[in-house]
Write an enzyme that holds these catalytic residues in place. Structure first.
Site, short mmCIF file in Angstrom:
data_model
loop_
_atom_site.label_atom_id
_atom_site.label_comp_id
_atom_site.label_asym_id
_atom_site.label_seq_id
_atom_site.Cartn_x
_atom_site.Cartn_y
_atom_site.Cartn_z
CG HIS A 30 32.28 37.89 42.97
ND1 HIS A 30 31.29 38.72 42.50
CD2 HIS A 30 33.26 38.71 43.45
CE1 HIS A 30 31.64 39.98 42.71
NE2 HIS A 30 32.84 40.00 43.29
CD GLU A 31 36.50 37.95 45.31
OE1 GLU A 31 37.42 38.58 44.73
OE2 GLU A 31 35.54 38.53 45.86
CG HIS B 176 37.32 40.65 40.99
ND1 HIS B 176 36.93 41.84 40.41
CD2 HIS B 176 36.55 40.50 42.10
CE1 HIS B 176 35.97 42.38 41.14
NE2 HIS B 176 35.71 41.59 42.16
CG HIS C 238 38.82 42.62 34.60
ND1 HIS C 238 38.05 43.58 35.25
CD2 HIS C 238 39.07 43.14 33.37
CE1 HIS C 238 37.85 44.61 34.44
NE2 HIS C 238 38.46 44.38 33.30
#
Length: 702
Positions: free
Chosen positions: A489-490, A493, A496
Site C-alpha cells: 500500500h505505502e 503512494h 505516485h
C-alpha cells in the site's frame, strides 16, 4: 533554480546551515549527516522571509500579469522554505524529539500566518484574477496543466478568505494560527500517550502464542526504556495486531483496555480538551467562509463535492457491513463456546484471536504458520520491487553511501527502463524506514523530500514509513500478512511520487484531493495477492522452501473472511469523523466529560455501535483527523476504494500483470499527478466513470 530574492535572504542564514543552499547530494537528497536539530528553525524563519520577498516582487511587478511572471514565478518561489519544511515535517513524525516538538509548536502559527499573508494579498489576487478573466474571455490560451493550476489557485484564494472583510480576515488568521498549534499539540500528546499506554509484561508465561521474533522485539523495546520484561508497544489503531497471537485472555483484555482508553485517562496526555477546541474552531472557520460546517468545507474541494454525497455512500455501506460483522461474531461465539445468539457474546479483545481459530479450522492457516514465509527482505525485493519492475520497468539499487535521517533508514536509487540504445538513467530515490521506535508515531505513511517537476528540473525523493517491530541484531524480520499488504500500500503512494511527470511542483505526484490520494496505493495492494508475485516472495526464510501451493490457494480463497469486522471498524471511524465535523460551533460539546458520550451517541445514530467492533480509531487518539490532514476526510479510503476495486477489475479484463497495463496506468494516471481533474485521469484509464459494484463484491456487501 535559485531566485535572486532567495539568494539575497539566504545570505542572512549561516552559510554552514545545510539548508542555506540546495543539497549537492544526488537528487538533492537532504544531507542528513550534516543536519542537526538546531538548523531547522533558523532555516524556516529565513525561508519565510525569502518567500515573502519573492511574493512581494510578484505582487508589485509593474509589468502586466503573465503566466511566466505570475503563475510560474509563484511556483518557483519559496525554495529555501520548501527545503527546510519538507525535511522537518518528514523527521518530526519519524524520529521525533522534545526539541523538534518544541520547534513545531513555535513554527506552526508562524507558518499559518505566512500562508495567510500570501493568500489574502489583494494585489497578488488581482494579478491572478487578471489571468483568469483573460482565459475566460478567450484572449489568453493556456496549456491544460496551466489552466488547471490557475483554476486551483483561484479556488485557494477564495477558500482562504480573500473576499472577506478586514475584520473577518483578522479572525480567520487567528483561527488558522490556533488550529495549527492545536494540531501540533494533539500529535505531541498522542505520541506520549501511546508510549505511556504500552503494556509491560513481566511473566513470560503470559506471552504464550507470541512468536519468538515478536517476543525478542518486545524484550528489546523494554530494554530500550530501561525496563525489565517485555514491552508491548501501542500501534495507532484501536485493535492491536498482537491480540491475534496471544493465548492469555487476561493479557489480551489489558492490551485492549490500554489501547481504547488512550487520550481519556486524565493527566498531561489527555487529548479531549485539545480536540474539543479544534472541532469548535474548525466549525467557526468553515462558517466564516460561508460553509455550513467543516465537513462541507472539506468536501467542496474534494472529488466528493458535498457532504450529502459522503453521507449517502457511508449510509449505503454501513448496514451491510454491520450485518457481515454480526454473522462473523456469531461464528466466533460458537468457536469460543459461548452462546451464538448475539454479538455481545464476543469481546473486542478476543475477536482476532478467535478469528485466527476460525481461519485455522476453515482454511488451515494462521499468522504463526505464515510468518516464517514472510521475511521482510524477500517481501520487499521479490514482492514489492518485483511487481514494480514487471509493471513499470523499474529497478532498485541500494545506496549505502547516502544518509538517511535515522540509522534504520535505507536509501534506494530507482532506475527507469531505458529506451533501446539509451543508458539506464536514475529516476529518483526511495527511502525506506520500516521499523517502530519510541520516537516514531504509529501507523504507516508516505512523504516526499523532493517533488518531481520539470519547471525546476527536480527528480523525486520519496519516503515510506511503517511500524514493524525490529528483531534483535542478526535475526530475520518476519511479518504478519497485514504488514505485507501495508508495504504494498505505502509503496503505491511512493510510485505516485516516483512516476510523476508534471511541469509544476504544486501538481507533483500525490498533490491530488484527499479522497483520491489513497486510490493508487490501494490499487498497488492487489499485487501482494497476485499468485505470481505471492509465490515469488512467500519463501521460508530458513529453508528456502516456497510456501506450500495449497497454502497460497487457501490464502487467496480466504480473502473475504474478516471483511465484516474490517469494514465495520473502518466505517465507524469514518462516520465518527463526520459526526465531529458536521457540527456548528455551538453544537460542539464544551466539557471533556462529554467527549465519549458524544462518540457513543454518534455511533449509535449511524448504526455501527458494536462493542465487539470498536472504531478503528476512537476520538481521543484519532490522529488522522485531529493531528493530521484528514479532518472530515477519513471517508477518503473507502471513496478511493471504489476507484481501486474498479481498476482491479480493469486489470483483470486486460490481462493482469503486464507491462502494457502498467504503462497505461502510469501514463494515464500516476504520471499526471494533480495536473488535471483526477477523475478525468481515472475515466481516461477506465473509459467510463467509476462503478461501485466491484467494491461491494470485494467487501462481501452483496
Amino acid at each position: 533554480m535559485t531566485s535572486i530574492h532567495e539568494t539575497t535572504v539566504s545570505s542572512e542564514l549561516d552559510p554552514a546551515n545545510p539548508f542555506a543552499a540546495p543539497s549537492t547530494l544526488p537528487y538533492e537528497l537532504p544531507d542528513f549527516s550534516a543536519i542537526r536539530e538546531e538548523h531547522y528553525e533558523p532555516a524556516v524563519v529565513a525561508g519565510m522571509a525569502a518567500h515573502r520577498a519573492e511574493v512581494e516582487a510578484i505582487a508589485t511587478n509593474p509589468e502586466p500579469a503573465t503566466v511566466e511572471n505570475t503563475l510560474e514565478a509563484l511556483e518557483r518561489a519559496g525554495q529555501l522554505l520548501g527545503r527546510a519544511t519538507t525535511a522537518f515535517y518528514n523527521q518530526l513524525p519519524s524520529d521525533s524529539t522534545p526539541g523538534l516538538e518544541d520547534i513545531q509548536e513555535r513554527l506552526a502559527p508562524q507558518l499559518a500566518a505566512h500562508q495567510d499573508a500570501i493568500l489574502m494579498d489583494a494585489r497578488l489576487h488581482a494579478r491572478v484574477q487578471t489571468l483568469a478573466d483573460a482565459a475566460a474571455a478567450g484572449t489568453l490560451t493556456l496549456e491544460p496543466d496551466t489552466a488547471h493550476l490557475l483554476e486551483k489557485l483561484m479556488t485557494q484564494f477564495k477558500r482562504s478568505g480573500i473576499a472577506l472583510s478586514e475584520a473577518d480576515q483578522a479572525r480567520l488568521r487567528a483561527l488558522n494560527s490556533r488550529i495549527t498549534s492545536l494540531q501540533a499539540g494533539f500529535g505531541r500528546k498522542l505520541l506520549a500517550g501511546a508510549n505511556e499506554a504500552s503494556v509491560l509484561v513481566t511473566d513470560e508465561a503470559e506471552l504464550a502464542g507470541l512468536s519468538s521474533g515478536a517476543k525478542a522485539g518486545a524484550r528489546a523495546a523494554a530494554e530500550a526504556r530501561g525496563q525489565e520484561g517485555w514491552l508491548l508497544e501501542m500501534q495507532l489503531f484501536t485493535h492491536q495486531s498482537v491480540l491475534a497471537s496471544l493465548e492469555d485472555a487476561g493479557l489480551r483484555a489489558r492490551i485492549q483496555e490500554a489501547s481504547r482508553t488512550r487520550g481519556a485517562t486524565g493527566g498531561d496526555n489527555d487529548t479531549r480538551e485539545v480536540l474539543l477546541e479544534l472541532a469548535r474552531l474548525r466549525a467557526e472557520h468553515a462558517q466564516l467562509l460561508g460553509y455550513e460546517h467543516h465537513a462541507a468545507y472539506v468536501a467542496a474541494d474534494a472529488t466528493a463535492g458535498t457532504t450529502a454525497a459522503v453521507n449517502e455512500m457511508l449510509a449505503r455501506l454501513a448496514p451491510a457491513a454491520v450485518a457481515n460483522a454480526r454473522r462473523e461474531a456469531r461464528e466466533l461465539a460458537t468457536v469460543s463456546g459461548a452462546s451464538a445468539d448475539e454479538v455481545g457474546s464476543v469481546a473486542a479483545a478476543d475477536w482476532s484471536h478467535l478469528s485466527e481459530a476460525v481461519r485455522k479450522e476453515r482454511f488451515n492457516l494462521d499468522d504463526a504458520a505464515l510468518r516464517p514465509y514472510l521475511e521482510l527482505e524477500r517481501v520487499v525485493h521479490d514482492g514489492v520491487f518485483k511487481a514494480a519492475g514487471l509493471l513499470f520497468g523499474l529497478s532498485f539499487t541500494e545506496r549505502h553511501d547516502l544518509p538517511g535521517y535515522h540509522p534504520d533508514v535505507r536509501v534506494f536509487e530507482v532506475f527507469d527502463a531505458p529506451d533501446p540504445g539509451e543508458p539506464n538513467t536514475g529516476l529518483g530515490l526511495f527511502l525506506a524506514d520500516w521499523y517502530t521506535r519510541e520516537s516514531k508515531r504509529g501507523g504507516a505513511w508516505m512523504d516526499s523530500l523532493v517533488h518531481q517537476n520539470h519547471l525546476l528540473g527536480q527528480k523525486p525523493v520519496v519516503v515510506n514509513n511503517l511500524n514493524i517491530v525490529k528483531p534483535p541484531a542478526g535475526e530475520p524480520t518476519l511479518l504478519v500478512w497485514d504488514e505485507v499488504t501495508t508495504l504494498f500500500h505505502e509503496f503505491g503512494h511512493a510510485l505516485h511520487g516516483l512516476l510523476s511527470d508534471v511541469r509544476y511542483p504544486s501538481q507533483s505526484g500525490t498533490s491530488v484531493p484527499r479522497d483520491f490520494v489513497e486510490y493508487p496505493s490501494q490499487v498497488n495492494e492487489m499485487w501482494s495477492w497476485e499468485p505470481q508475485i505471492l509465490r515469488s516472495f512467500a519463501v521460508h526464510h530458513a529453508t528456502g522452501e516456497p510456501m506450500p501451493a495449497d497454502w497460497v490457494d487457501t490464502m487467496l480463497a480466504s480473502r473475504i473472511w474478516g471483511e465484516g469486522f474490517a469494514t465495520t471498524e473502518y466505517l465507524a471511524a469514518a462516520l465518527l469523523d463526520q459526526a465531529w465535523h458536521q457540527l456548528a460551533p455551538s453544537d460542539v460539546p464544551t466539557s471533556v466529560d462529554d467527549v465519549l458520550p458524544f462518540e457513543a451517541a454518534a455511533l449509535a445514530a449511524a448504526g455501527v455501535d458494536l462493542d465487539a467492533v470498536p472504531p478503528r480509531y476512537r476520538t481521543t487518539y484519532f490522529n488522522h483527523i485531529f493531528g493530521g490532514g484528514y479532518s472530515a476526510g477519513y471517508y477518503s479510503y473507502i471513496w478511493s476504494e471504489v476507484l481501486d476495486a474498479d481498476t482491479v477489475e480493469w486489470y483483470a479484463e486486460n490481462g493482469g500483470l503486464t507491462r502494457e497495463n502498467g504503462e497505461a496506468f502510469r501514463r494515464k494516471l500516476l504520471a499526471r499527478g494533480g495536473s488535471q481533474d483526477p477523475l478525468a485521469s481515472f475515466e481516461d484509464l477506465r473509459g467510463r466513470p467509476a462503478e461501485i459494484g466491484p467494491l461491494l463484491e470485494r467487501r462481501g456487501l452483496v
